[in-house]
Motif scaffolding. Structure first.
Motif, short mmCIF file in Angstrom:
data_model
loop_
_atom_site.label_atom_id
_atom_site.label_comp_id
_atom_site.label_asym_id
_atom_site.label_seq_id
_atom_site.Cartn_x
_atom_site.Cartn_y
_atom_site.Cartn_z
N GLY A 1 2.74 -17.42 -2.29
CA GLY A 1 3.06 -16.00 -2.18
C GLY A 1 4.56 -15.76 -2.16
O GLY A 1 5.28 -16.19 -3.06
N ILE A 2 5.04 -15.12 -1.10
CA ILE A 2 6.48 -14.90 -0.93
C ILE A 2 6.99 -15.66 0.30
O ILE A 2 7.87 -15.18 1.02
N SER A 3 6.44 -16.85 0.54
CA SER A 3 6.82 -17.63 1.72
C SER A 3 8.29 -18.03 1.70
O SER A 3 8.86 -18.36 2.75
N ASN A 4 8.92 -17.98 0.52
CA ASN A 4 10.36 -18.25 0.46
C ASN A 4 11.19 -17.04 0.91
O ASN A 4 12.41 -17.12 1.02
N HIS A 5 10.52 -15.91 1.16
CA HIS A 5 11.16 -14.71 1.71
C HIS A 5 10.33 -14.22 2.89
O HIS A 5 9.72 -13.14 2.83
N PRO A 6 10.28 -14.98 3.99
CA PRO A 6 9.39 -14.63 5.12
C PRO A 6 9.68 -13.26 5.72
O PRO A 6 8.78 -12.63 6.29
N GLN A 7 10.92 -12.79 5.59
CA GLN A 7 11.26 -11.49 6.17
C GLN A 7 10.55 -10.35 5.46
O GLN A 7 10.46 -9.23 6.00
N LEU A 8 10.04 -10.60 4.25
CA LEU A 8 9.35 -9.56 3.49
C LEU A 8 7.84 -9.56 3.71
O LEU A 8 7.15 -8.64 3.26
N GLU A 9 7.34 -10.58 4.38
CA GLU A 9 5.88 -10.74 4.48
C GLU A 9 5.21 -9.58 5.21
O GLU A 9 4.16 -9.10 4.80
N ILE A 10 5.81 -9.10 6.30
CA ILE A 10 5.20 -8.00 7.04
C ILE A 10 5.20 -6.72 6.21
O ILE A 10 4.26 -5.92 6.27
N ILE A 11 6.25 -6.53 5.40
CA ILE A 11 6.32 -5.34 4.53
C ILE A 11 5.21 -5.42 3.48
O ILE A 11 4.49 -4.43 3.25
N PHE A 12 5.07 -6.58 2.87
CA PHE A 12 4.01 -6.77 1.87
C PHE A 12 2.64 -6.60 2.52
O PHE A 12 1.72 -6.04 1.89
N PHE A 13 2.48 -7.10 3.74
CA PHE A 13 1.20 -6.98 4.44
C PHE A 13 0.82 -5.51 4.60
O PHE A 13 -0.31 -5.10 4.30
N VAL A 14 1.75 -4.70 5.07
CA VAL A 14 1.47 -3.28 5.30
C VAL A 14 1.17 -2.55 3.98
O VAL A 14 0.21 -1.77 3.89
N VAL A 15 1.97 -2.84 2.95
CA VAL A 15 1.79 -2.18 1.65
C VAL A 15 0.45 -2.56 1.02
O VAL A 15 -0.31 -1.70 0.54
N ILE A 16 0.12 -3.86 1.04
CA ILE A 16 -1.13 -4.32 0.43
C ILE A 16 -2.34 -3.83 1.21
O ILE A 16 -3.34 -3.42 0.63
N ALA B 1 -14.94 -4.94 -6.25
CA ALA B 1 -15.18 -6.39 -6.19
C ALA B 1 -13.93 -7.16 -6.60
O ALA B 1 -13.60 -8.20 -6.01
N PHE B 2 -13.22 -6.64 -7.59
CA PHE B 2 -12.02 -7.30 -8.13
C PHE B 2 -10.96 -7.44 -7.05
O PHE B 2 -10.41 -8.53 -6.82
N THR B 3 -10.68 -6.36 -6.36
CA THR B 3 -9.63 -6.40 -5.34
C THR B 3 -10.09 -7.14 -4.09
O THR B 3 -9.31 -7.83 -3.43
N THR B 4 -11.40 -7.05 -3.76
CA THR B 4 -11.92 -7.75 -2.59
C THR B 4 -11.95 -9.26 -2.79
O THR B 4 -11.92 -10.02 -1.81
N SER B 5 -11.99 -9.71 -4.03
CA SER B 5 -12.00 -11.15 -4.29
C SER B 5 -10.65 -11.80 -4.00
O SER B 5 -10.56 -13.03 -3.92
N SER B 6 -9.60 -10.99 -3.83
CA SER B 6 -8.27 -11.58 -3.65
C SER B 6 -7.51 -11.03 -2.44
O SER B 6 -6.80 -11.77 -1.76
N VAL B 7 -7.63 -9.74 -2.17
CA VAL B 7 -6.79 -9.11 -1.15
C VAL B 7 -7.01 -9.65 0.27
O VAL B 7 -6.03 -9.90 0.98
N PRO B 8 -8.26 -9.83 0.75
CA PRO B 8 -8.42 -10.37 2.12
C PRO B 8 -7.69 -11.69 2.33
O PRO B 8 -7.07 -11.90 3.39
N GLN B 9 -7.74 -12.57 1.34
CA GLN B 9 -7.02 -13.85 1.45
C GLN B 9 -5.51 -13.63 1.46
O GLN B 9 -4.78 -14.28 2.20
N MET B 10 -5.04 -12.69 0.63
CA MET B 10 -3.61 -12.36 0.64
C MET B 10 -3.16 -11.89 2.02
O MET B 10 -2.13 -12.32 2.53
N LEU B 11 -3.94 -10.99 2.61
CA LEU B 11 -3.58 -10.44 3.92
C LEU B 11 -3.57 -11.53 4.99
O LEU B 11 -2.69 -11.56 5.85
#
Length: 312
Positions: free
Chosen positions: A16-31, A72-82
């Motif tokens: 994901g964006i683990s090389n930018h950990p400061q952005l992870e919470i922002i991405f979490f909220v947006v996604i 189904a498309f978004t549920t197949s990926s988003v929970p794991q992303m979050l």
């Protein structure tokens, strides 16, 4: 455990964006916000298409299929992303990665075919209006929907299985938000030229060819719309077709960029954000695009809400 020595027992790490950990919470909220909007928007369209008799038409039958597909498309990926964005654990089990690979590609390919079917429906509605209900009868609608779903499944079975035959040599870090074919090809340690050739060939068939068919059909639709004498009829046909075209360009544009560029040479950051776009953003905006310019959906929603107030 090293994936190369016993891949079926190991796990992968979704970078994901683990090389930018400061952005992870922002991405979490947006996604998360986008996912919730996707659930509400698509469930609303499915519900309206089932409950409102005025929407029991071929167009809304296919639209409800698209909404079910997007859910189904978004549920197949988003929970794991979050899950990966929320904490330090970025792993996904081998079984989870394989499941995501097959399901994500299945639903993506299905949408490619379904958008062509929806274009055909609009072509018949605008260019052959007197024969519309005869041509687009319930049996044909079900057959076209089944072809879309089964065609996407066949593509996924072939392409995903072929990708999983690649040697990974212990490589576990998938530089993406999810397990999908281009990311898995980048992870491989052997010669991937054949896989890239197959990927390009199949994706050309499922993206460039359908897109060409849709554009040609809309050339005929545009000619027919210009011949409609009623201003209101012309506006209704125009609004419906524009909504579909916007969805087409959003989906096919991102899919072509993500899948037709050479897997090894394309920019990794661009690739992962394109994946994020067509797995999170597109399913969210589809209901908005179809409802904002559609008086029938707005009317059905108003009637449903009116019944709810009346019942209370």
């Amino acid at each position: 455990m090293e994936v190369g020595s016993n891949i079926s027992s190991g796990s992968f790490i979704l970078m994901g964006i683990s090389n930018h950990p400061q952005l992870e919470i922002i991405f979490f909220v947006v996604i998360l916000s986008s996912y919730l909007l996707t659930l509400v928007g698509n469930l609303t369209i499915i519900l309206l298409s089932r409950l409102d008799a005025r929407l029991h038409t071929p167009m809304y039958f296919f639209l409800s299929n698209l909404s079910s597909l997007d859910l189904a498309f978004t549920t197949s990926s988003v929970p794991q992303m979050l899950k990966n964005l929320w904490g330090p654990d970025k792993t996904i089990s081998y079984g989870g990665c394989v499941t995501q690979l097959y399901v994500f590609l299945w639903l993506g390919a299905t949408e490619c075919i379904l958008l062509v079917v929806m274009a055909f429906d609009r072509y018949v509605a605008v260019c052959r209006p007197l024969h519309y209900m005869t041509v687009m009868n319930p049996r044909l609608c079900w057959v076209l929907a089944a072809i879309s779903w089964l065609g996407g499944l066949g593509n996924s079975v072939i392409q995903s299985t072929f990708t999983l035959q690649l040697p990974f040599c212990g490589h576990r870090k998938v530089d993406n938000f999810l397990c999908e074919v281009p990311a898995m090809i980048k992870l491989a340690c052997g010669d991937t030229s054949l896989n890239e050739a197959v990927l390009n060939g199949v994706c050309t068939f499922f993206t460039a060819v359908p897109l060409s068919i849709i554009l040609v059909s809309y050339c005929f639709i545009a000619q027919a719309v210009m011949k409609i004498r009623s201003v209101e009829g012309r506006r209704k046909a125009f609004n419906t077709c524009v909504s579909h075209l916007v969805v087409v360009f959003l989906f096919y544009g991102s899919a072509i960029y993500g899948y037709l560029l050479p897997a090894k040479s394309s920019n990794q950051d661009q690739g992962k954000f394109i994946s994020l776009f067509y797995s999170v953003v597109t399913p969210m905006v589809n209901p908005l695009i179809y409802t904002l310019r559609n008086k029938e959906v707005k009317g059905a929603l108003g009637r449903l809400l009116g019944k709810g107030r009346g019942a209370s």
